[in-house]
Design a protein around this motif. Structure first.
Motif, PDB file in Angstrom:
ATOM      1  N   ASN A 103       0.833  -1.214   0.000  1.00 22.79           N
ATOM      2  CA  ASN A 103       0.000   0.000   0.000  1.00 22.79           C
ATOM      3  C   ASN A 103       0.863   1.259   0.000  1.00 22.79           C
ATOM      4  O   ASN A 103       0.551   2.260   0.652  1.00 22.79           O
ATOM      5  N   GLY A 104       1.965   1.195  -0.744  1.00 17.44           N
ATOM      6  CA  GLY A 104       2.853   2.344  -0.897  1.00 17.44           C
ATOM      7  C   GLY A 104       3.786   2.600   0.256  1.00 17.44           C
ATOM      8  O   GLY A 104       4.516   3.593   0.244  1.00 17.44           O
ATOM      9  N   THR A 105       3.816   1.708   1.255  1.00 21.23           N
ATOM     10  CA  THR A 105       4.620   1.920   2.457  1.00 21.23           C
ATOM     11  C   THR A 105       5.616   0.784   2.633  1.00 21.23           C
ATOM     12  O   THR A 105       5.231  -0.399   2.551  1.00 21.23           O
ATOM     13  N   PHE A 106       6.872   1.119   2.879  1.00 22.05           N
ATOM     14  CA  PHE A 106       7.878   0.107   3.194  1.00 22.05           C
ATOM     15  C   PHE A 106       7.647  -0.415   4.610  1.00 22.05           C
ATOM     16  O   PHE A 106       7.431   0.346   5.538  1.00 22.05           O
ATOM     17  N   ASN A 107       7.678  -1.738   4.744  1.00 19.71           N
ATOM     18  CA  ASN A 107       7.523  -2.384   6.054  1.00 19.71           C
ATOM     19  C   ASN A 107       6.250  -1.896   6.745  1.00 19.71           C
ATOM     20  O   ASN A 107       6.270  -1.439   7.896  1.00 19.71           O
ATOM     21  N   LEU A 108       5.144  -2.021   6.049  1.00 16.10           N
ATOM     22  CA  LEU A 108       3.848  -1.588   6.582  1.00 16.10           C
ATOM     23  C   LEU A 108       3.564  -2.277   7.910  1.00 16.10           C
ATOM     24  O   LEU A 108       3.704  -3.494   8.042  1.00 16.10           O
ATOM     25  N   GLY A 109       3.132  -1.495   8.903  1.00 19.32           N
ATOM     26  CA  GLY A 109       2.799  -2.029  10.206  1.00 19.32           C
ATOM     27  C   GLY A 109       1.328  -1.828  10.539  1.00 19.32           C
ATOM     28  O   GLY A 109       0.801  -0.717  10.415  1.00 19.32           O
ATOM     29  N   LEU A 110       0.655  -2.892  10.971  1.00 21.99           N
ATOM     30  CA  LEU A 110      -0.741  -2.848  11.369  1.00 21.99           C
ATOM     31  C   LEU A 110      -0.875  -3.433  12.775  1.00 21.99           C
ATOM     32  O   LEU A 110      -0.013  -4.191  13.223  1.00 21.99           O
ATOM     33  N   SER A 111      -1.947  -3.087  13.444  1.00 29.06           N
ATOM     34  CA  SER A 111      -2.203  -3.666  14.759  1.00 29.06           C
ATOM     35  C   SER A 111      -3.157  -4.850  14.616  1.00 29.06           C
ATOM     36  O   SER A 111      -3.891  -4.967  13.629  1.00 29.06           O
ATOM     37  N   ALA A 112      -3.135  -5.724  15.609  1.00 29.03           N
ATOM     38  CA  ALA A 112      -3.998  -6.898  15.592  1.00 29.03           C
ATOM     39  C   ALA A 112      -4.273  -7.324  17.019  1.00 29.03           C
ATOM     40  O   ALA A 112      -3.623  -6.855  17.966  1.00 29.03           O
ATOM     41  N   ARG A 113      -5.238  -8.231  17.166  1.00 25.34           N
ATOM     42  CA  ARG A 113      -5.584  -8.765  18.477  1.00 25.34           C
ATOM     43  C   ARG A 113      -5.432 -10.289  18.473  1.00 25.34           C
ATOM     44  O   ARG A 113      -5.668 -10.929  17.441  1.00 25.34           O
ATOM     45  N   LYS A 114      -5.036 -10.835  19.579  1.00 23.61           N
ATOM     46  CA  LYS A 114      -4.886 -12.283  19.715  1.00 23.61           C
ATOM     47  C   LYS A 114      -6.198 -12.986  19.375  1.00 23.61           C
ATOM     48  O   LYS A 114      -7.271 -12.591  19.864  1.00 23.61           O
ATOM     49  N   ASN A 115      -6.123 -13.986  18.490  1.00 30.37           N
ATOM     50  CA  ASN A 115      -7.258 -14.791  18.018  1.00 30.37           C
ATOM     51  C   ASN A 115      -8.219 -14.016  17.120  1.00 30.37           C
ATOM     52  O   ASN A 115      -9.300 -14.507  16.802  1.00 30.37           O
ATOM     53  N   GLU A 116      -7.835 -12.816  16.704  1.00 29.45           N
ATOM     54  CA  GLU A 116      -8.643 -12.080  15.738  1.00 29.45           C
ATOM     55  C   GLU A 116      -8.602 -12.808  14.398  1.00 29.45           C
ATOM     56  O   GLU A 116      -7.571 -13.362  14.003  1.00 29.45           O
ATOM     57  N   ARG A 117      -9.723 -12.789  13.697  1.00 24.57           N
ATOM     58  CA  ARG A 117      -9.786 -13.407  12.358  1.00 24.57           C
ATOM     59  C   ARG A 117      -9.850 -12.301  11.305  1.00 24.57           C
ATOM     60  O   ARG A 117     -10.748 -11.452  11.331  1.00 24.57           O
ATOM     61  N   LEU A 118      -8.892 -12.333  10.370  1.00 20.98           N
ATOM     62  CA  LEU A 118      -8.763 -11.314   9.335  1.00 20.98           C
ATOM     63  C   LEU A 118      -8.943 -11.937   7.958  1.00 20.98           C
ATOM     64  O   LEU A 118      -8.535 -13.080   7.729  1.00 20.98           O
ATOM     65  N   ARG A 119      -9.507 -11.154   7.071  1.00 25.36           N
ATOM     66  CA  ARG A 119      -9.451 -11.490   5.647  1.00 25.36           C
ATOM     67  C   ARG A 119      -8.402 -10.586   5.016  1.00 25.36           C
ATOM     68  O   ARG A 119      -8.508  -9.356   5.089  1.00 25.36           O
ATOM     69  N   LEU A 120      -7.406 -11.180   4.402  1.00 24.16           N
ATOM     70  CA  LEU A 120      -6.333 -10.436   3.750  1.00 24.16           C
ATOM     71  C   LEU A 120      -6.465 -10.607   2.246  1.00 24.16           C
ATOM     72  O   LEU A 120      -6.424 -11.731   1.735  1.00 24.16           O
ATOM     73  N   ARG A 121      -6.649  -9.500   1.549  1.00 27.90           N
ATOM     74  CA  ARG A 121      -6.749  -9.515   0.092  1.00 27.90           C
ATOM     75  C   ARG A 121      -5.415  -9.033  -0.471  1.00 27.90           C
ATOM     76  O   ARG A 121      -5.112  -7.830  -0.440  1.00 27.90           O
ATOM     77  N   LEU A 122      -4.604  -9.942  -0.972  1.00 28.27           N
ATOM     78  CA  LEU A 122      -3.267  -9.621  -1.467  1.00 28.27           C
ATOM     79  C   LEU A 122      -3.305  -9.462  -2.980  1.00 28.27           C
ATOM     80  O   LEU A 122      -3.829 -10.325  -3.700  1.00 28.27           O
ATOM     81  N   ILE A 123      -2.730  -8.373  -3.468  1.00 30.34           N
ATOM     82  CA  ILE A 123      -2.685  -8.054  -4.898  1.00 30.34           C
ATOM     83  C   ILE A 123      -1.234  -7.759  -5.272  1.00 30.34           C
ATOM     84  O   ILE A 123      -0.588  -6.926  -4.636  1.00 30.34           O
ATOM     85  N   ASN A 124      -0.715  -8.417  -6.303  1.00 29.40           N
ATOM     86  CA  ASN A 124       0.628  -8.116  -6.794  1.00 29.40           C
ATOM     87  C   ASN A 124       0.522  -7.137  -7.954  1.00 29.40           C
ATOM     88  O   ASN A 124       0.131  -7.510  -9.061  1.00 29.40           O
ATOM     89  N   ALA A 125       0.872  -5.880  -7.700  1.00 31.02           N
ATOM     90  CA  ALA A 125       0.821  -4.832  -8.722  1.00 31.02           C
ATOM     91  C   ALA A 125       2.202  -4.526  -9.296  1.00 31.02           C
ATOM     92  O   ALA A 125       2.349  -3.550 -10.044  1.00 31.02           O
ATOM     93  N   ALA A 126       3.202  -5.331  -8.976  1.00 31.99           N
ATOM     94  CA  ALA A 126       4.560  -5.061  -9.461  1.00 31.99           C
ATOM     95  C   ALA A 126       4.656  -5.288 -10.966  1.00 31.99           C
ATOM     96  O   ALA A 126       3.911  -6.084 -11.543  1.00 31.99           O
ATOM     97  N   ASN A 127       5.600  -4.587 -11.597  1.00 28.83           N
ATOM     98  CA  ASN A 127       5.806  -4.742 -13.032  1.00 28.83           C
ATOM     99  C   ASN A 127       6.291  -6.132 -13.406  1.00 28.83           C
ATOM    100  O   ASN A 127       5.919  -6.669 -14.448  1.00 28.83           O
ATOM    101  N   ALA A 128       7.139  -6.737 -12.575  1.00 31.43           N
ATOM    102  CA  ALA A 128       7.738  -8.004 -12.982  1.00 31.43           C
ATOM    103  C   ALA A 128       8.067  -8.937 -11.826  1.00 31.43           C
ATOM    104  O   ALA A 128       8.391 -10.091 -12.065  1.00 31.43           O
ATOM    105  N   ARG A 129       8.030  -8.466 -10.588  1.00 29.34           N
ATOM    106  CA  ARG A 129       8.491  -9.282  -9.459  1.00 29.34           C
ATOM    107  C   ARG A 129       7.462 -10.340  -9.073  1.00 29.34           C
ATOM    108  O   ARG A 129       6.278 -10.056  -8.913  1.00 29.34           O
ATOM    109  N   ASN A 130       7.937 -11.573  -8.886  1.00 30.90           N
ATOM    110  CA  ASN A 130       7.145 -12.627  -8.275  1.00 30.90           C
ATOM    111  C   ASN A 130       7.382 -12.577  -6.773  1.00 30.90           C
ATOM    112  O   ASN A 130       8.512 -12.731  -6.313  1.00 30.90           O
ATOM    113  N   PHE A 131       6.329 -12.361  -6.006  1.00 26.90           N
ATOM    114  CA  PHE A 131       6.451 -12.353  -4.549  1.00 26.90           C
ATOM    115  C   PHE A 131       6.301 -13.786  -4.034  1.00 26.90           C
ATOM    116  O   PHE A 131       5.375 -14.505  -4.428  1.00 26.90           O
TER     117      PHE A 131
END
Length: 366
Positions: A103-131
């Motif tokens: 999301n435009g940030t190096f080493n993005l940091g988010l908060s979370a809670r123990k046993n929290e359930r998250l949905r993570l939608r990951l999108i690779n927008a790079a020109n050529a890099r395989n993550f």
């Protein structure tokens, strides 16, 4: 409303506007980006997420949309390096950045809670890099690929490869303890490092939920391999490739003239496949089986507009629906789909420098 200049619409000129008006039939994680000089415009950040929500809410606490990218930064100026279209990028692995962000940030940091359930939608927008991604302090399941729900959640136990344009939806439980940090890891050549951190600041629940259920399926007709029309696509060229000539403007030209014109790759011997005859003209509802051969020294992320497809395993079974498939150097893969969406659909490598230098063709569905 596909937005491919020269195929489905004219480019939108400076100071002009164009209204996109379309129906979104399938819930899932999608994204949009410029398709004119995309190797530069996407490389400068002209893209965004397009999320289509399910009709009913899921049993999660929250979701995060995470767009992964890399940026080629000039160390002398700390600005984006202004060498888009460099011949080395066009003919080798593509434009690979030296600054990785979420999301435009190096080493993005988010908060979370123990046993929290998250949905993570990951999108690779790079020109050529395989993550190459993994989880630490997060217990996760893959529930969708390229926007299409999986028939059943798949537990994440191995590194996940996310090629350019690919998406993966994860449902994860935060299992790191309060005061600890969970991570989405990026595996480099020698070690893993954190792509996204989740600081566990408090308890969310004393107990964990059961494993997640599958997402509601989208309405898609299953391809019938016994009725499928066979097509083939051969990728050639690039550095260390064996291409000695190719068709340009309908004429066979030697490699020197091809390179001078700015092309380094070919599809079925053509370097300008978006022009002229399509790879195939298909009837609406036709079953198709396409064999793709990567006869080059580099990986390619093949992306089909307008239609989702199945990867066909060697034993003939069909994999999950996708719109982008990664072929490593020398690899052959078959994909299969129902041509259920009328229009002119681009088929191209989503290593965007490769697309700009020859790796584009089209499929026409009547």
């Amino acid at each position: 409303m596909d937005g491919v200049s020269g195929l489905t619409q004219d480019v939108v000129q400076p100071e002009e506007t164009f209204d996109y008006d379309f129906t979104v039939p399938d819930a899932g994680t999608y994204w949009y980006h410029a398709h004119n000089r995309s190797f530069e415009q996407v490389g400068r950040g002209l893209y965004g997420a397009l999320i289509v929500e399910e009709a009913e809410p899921l049993d999660i606490d929250r979701e995060e949309v995470l767009i992964l990218d890399d940026w080629l930064i000039d160390p002398e100026t700390a600005q984006i390096k202004d060498d888009f279209g460099a011949p080395h990028d066009l003919s080798h692995a593509g434009r690979i950045g030296n600054l990785l962000t979420t999301n435009g940030t190096f080493n993005l940091g988010l908060s979370a809670r123990k046993n929290e359930r998250l949905r993570l939608r990951l999108i690779n927008a790079a020109n050529a890099r395989n993550f190459q991604l993994g989880l630490e302090g997060l217990d996760g399941w893959a529930v969708a690929l390229d926007g299409m729900p999986l028939a059943a959640p798949i537990k994440v136990t191995e590194p996940m490869i996310l090629a350019p344009a690919q998406r993966i939806d994860l449902i994860v439980d935060v299992v790191a303890d309060v005061g600890e940090t969970a991570h989405i890891l990026q595996f480099g050549r020698e070690e893993a490092f954190s792509q996204v951190t989740f600081e566990v600041v408090e308890w969310g629940s004393k107990n964990r939920r059961d494993a997640p259920l599958a997402l509601p399926p989208n309405d898609h007709r299953m391809v019938d391999l016994s009725e499928a029309t066979m097509l083939s696509l051969s990728m050639e060229g690039g550095a260390m490739g064996r291409m000695r000539s190719a068709s340009l403007g309908g004429e066979l030209k030697p490699i020197g003239e091809i390179v001078e014109a700015g092309y380094f790759w070919s599809f079925n011997g053509k370097v300008d496949g978006i022009n002229g005859d399509p790879l195939a003209r298909l009837d609406r509802g036709q079953n198709v089986r396409l064999k793709i051969v990567n006869d080059t020294a580099f990986p390619h992320a093949m992306h089909l507009h307008g239609i989702h497809f199945h990867e066909v395993a060697e034993n003939g079974t069909l994999g999950p629906l996708r719109d982008t498939t990664l072929l490593e150097r020398g690899q052959t893969r078959e994909i299969a789909f129902v041509a259920d969406n009328p229009g002119q659909w681009l088929l191209h490598c989503h290593m965007l420098s490769h697309a700009a230098s020859g790796m584009m063709t089209k499929i026409v569905v009547g």
